[in-house]
Design an enzyme around this catalytic site. Sequence first.
Site, PDB file in Angstrom:
ATOM      1  CD  GLU A  67       9.066  -6.113   7.185  1.00  0.00           C
ATOM      2  OE1 GLU A  67       8.861  -4.983   6.690  1.00  0.00           O
ATOM      3  OE2 GLU A  67       8.763  -6.415   8.349  1.00  0.00           O
TER       4      GLU A  67
ATOM      5  CE  LYS B  70       5.696  -0.961   9.994  1.00  0.00           C
ATOM      6  NZ  LYS B  70       4.719  -0.276   9.135  1.00  0.00           N
TER       7      LYS B  70
ATOM      8  CD  GLU C  33      -2.052  -4.443  11.371  1.00  0.00           C
ATOM      9  OE1 GLU C  33      -2.667  -4.238  10.306  1.00  0.00           O
ATOM     10  OE2 GLU C  33      -0.839  -4.727  11.395  1.00  0.00           O
TER      11      GLU C  33
ATOM     12  N   GLY D 281      -4.919  -1.776   4.915  1.00  0.00           N
ATOM     13  CA  GLY D 281      -4.110  -2.906   4.437  1.00  0.00           C
ATOM     14  C   GLY D 281      -4.783  -4.248   4.690  1.00  0.00           C
ATOM     15  NE  ARG D 282      -6.699  -3.778  10.790  1.00  0.00           N
ATOM     16  CZ  ARG D 282      -6.029  -2.641  10.966  1.00  0.00           C
ATOM     17  NH1 ARG D 282      -4.854  -2.467  10.385  1.00  0.00           N
ATOM     18  NH2 ARG D 282      -6.517  -1.666  11.702  1.00  0.00           N
TER      19      ARG D 282
ATOM     20  CE  LYS E 172      -3.505   2.365   2.712  1.00  0.00           C
ATOM     21  NZ  LYS E 172      -4.435   2.339   3.841  1.00  0.00           N
TER      22      LYS E 172
ATOM     23  CG  HIS F 156      -4.607 -35.799  15.830  1.00  0.00           C
ATOM     24  ND1 HIS F 156      -4.774 -37.034  16.410  1.00  0.00           N
ATOM     25  CD2 HIS F 156      -5.605 -35.672  14.927  1.00  0.00           C
ATOM     26  CE1 HIS F 156      -5.810 -37.639  15.854  1.00  0.00           C
ATOM     27  NE2 HIS F 156      -6.339 -36.829  14.950  1.00  0.00           N
TER      28      HIS F 156
HETATM   29  O1  F6P Z   1       2.417  -4.050   9.830  1.00  0.00           O
HETATM   30  C1  F6P Z   1       1.761  -2.868   9.605  1.00  0.00           C
HETATM   31  C2  F6P Z   1       1.244  -2.719   8.215  1.00  0.00           C
HETATM   32  O2  F6P Z   1       1.086  -1.365   7.976  1.00  0.00           O
HETATM   33  C3  F6P Z   1      -0.058  -3.466   7.981  1.00  0.00           C
HETATM   34  O3  F6P Z   1      -1.158  -2.802   8.452  1.00  0.00           O
HETATM   35  C4  F6P Z   1      -0.012  -3.596   6.511  1.00  0.00           C
HETATM   36  O4  F6P Z   1      -0.949  -4.515   6.064  1.00  0.00           O
HETATM   37  C5  F6P Z   1       1.423  -4.023   6.314  1.00  0.00           C
HETATM   38  O5  F6P Z   1       2.133  -3.255   7.243  1.00  0.00           O
HETATM   39  C6  F6P Z   1       1.969  -3.843   4.943  1.00  0.00           C
HETATM   40  O6  F6P Z   1       1.991  -2.506   4.566  1.00  0.00           O
HETATM   41  P1  F6P Z   1       2.190  -2.085   3.062  1.00  0.00           P
HETATM   42  O7  F6P Z   1       1.072  -2.679   2.274  1.00  0.00           O
HETATM   43  O8  F6P Z   1       2.164  -0.592   3.061  1.00  0.00           O
HETATM   44  O9  F6P Z   1       3.515  -2.619   2.604  1.00  0.00           O
END
Ligand code: F6P
Length: 536
Positions: free
Chosen positions: A206, A502, A343, A257-258, A200, A374
């Site tokens: 990452e 972060k 979240e 995002g979620r 987003k 199990h």
């Molecule tokens: O971990 C926090 C967060 O902002 C989530 O809410 C989001 O889904 C994720 O990081 C990924 O963010 P982005 O889509 O901006 O890479």
Amino acid sequence: MEAAAPRCDRTLAWTALRGHWQAHGRDFDLREAFARDPGRFEAFSFAAPELFADLSKNLIDQAGLRLLLELARECRLEARRDAMLAGEPVNATEGRAVLHTALRAPRGQGPFSEDVHRVLDAMLAYAEQVRDTAASGIRHVVNIGIGGSDLGPQMVVPALDAFVHPGITLHFVSNVDGHDIAPLLRRLKPEETLFIVASKTFTTQETMANAQVAREWFLAQGGSDIAKHFVATTTNVEAAAAFGIDTTFGFWDWVGGRYSLWSAIGLPIAIAIGSEHFRALLAGAHAMDRHFATEPLERNLPVLLGLLDVWYRNFFGCASRSVAPYHQGLKRLPAYLQQLEMESNGKRVDLDGEPLPYGTSPVVWGEPGTNGQHAYFQMLHQGSDLIPVEFIAVRRPTHRHPDLHVKLLANCLAQSQALMLGKSTQEALHEKAPTAAQDIDPLTLARHRTFPGNRPSTTLLLEQLTPASLGALVALYEHRVFTSGALWGINSFDQWGVELGKALCNALLPRFASGDTAGLDPSTAALLRRLTGTGS
Ligand code: F6P
């Protein structure tokens, strides 16, 4: 929305619920309730688009449910829901609307419809091009994203395996741990691979780091056409362009995002199942949106589930809820729900920033049945905590092994039955236990083999796991999380709790090169020295 809605604990219904729990809740016995009321199953079962819900094995009576509905009304749940659906900035701390429902509204019906359908059409047309493997040459699609830019597609693609293009394999890379991407790259060829960089913000550490590794790998392996083999899904089109990606499908800041699998973030899903099925996924979710928006609270399934969540969390003190999908395709559903629920509702202050005197999000966890049986079901049956369980069963499988399926369904029903019925010490005393020690005192053994029972569960039934039913199921969970969050008086749509880690990570990174530990707490400093090999 008019005047601020009261917080749940400042309502008359809350006080009444406390009294009701003391008189009829904490000692409520499911077995007696069914014996007393032959109509209990009918009274506590509900239909919603694409699914049926049995709430009768929950620790609540009709009067308790009426009080919970009263609570919802006093907290002005309907007005809050309508404000969200109308695009008011209900995500107050970020000043944003929350309009994932607009992403699945039919053309011409929701807010921002023109924008939504323009991107949707373009994305689906692109997905179809990729799916034409003879022309595209693409055999592997790698989604690089994390959190909401990963978990939705990663959950949906295996769930809809029966609908997935047989010639394309979907892969998901999320972790900044190189052990995620490295083994995958070893198995790929650049000319057959499409990378989707899904973010987003297009700033997430990452995702950016993995995208960089993918690009370097692609060029090192002789790949030349970055424009053809990299695509971005993001609200930050400029950043994607700066990264060198020309093909971008956008979305908007009013998509959390979620809550984003319905947006361009759903591109891997669209490539996997095709445009027609992707539209069916949206339609299923939209049907649930309509149910949530229009059904009276008494029959509104996401509302009822959200109310039960409040009942268990705040009156019974349940700190967790277990989800057991009896469908292997839903193996990532618990992980998806963890982000969706924890979240969203893992917050400790109300909308005014005041600390809350009650618990909010439970821990959501689980595994597909029968695997969980199990592993941790022992604790659900005989552990010391009360953990409501949610069973999800699908009547018709997409495979051709009816014997397996009937065993799966029997297991599912048996577990909710066992949780409820339990087994008394007297019953255990009269049983033979072939694996028991020969010389053990029979009463001691019977105590070990006693099940208290009266443990609550909900069962959701789907006719079949299809794009439409999965869409409805996910939307059901979204609105349920909205419901409990609204009652708790929290902002379910921000996520400030992920920021601190972060920021500290960014501050620590240069210290890994310099070895500088000045100013760090002793524990972090010592660990850093060990990890950098500059001390013991
Ligand atoms: O971990 C926090 C967060 O902002 C989530 O809410 C989001 O889904 C994720 O990081 C990924 O963010 P982005 O889509 O901006 O890479």
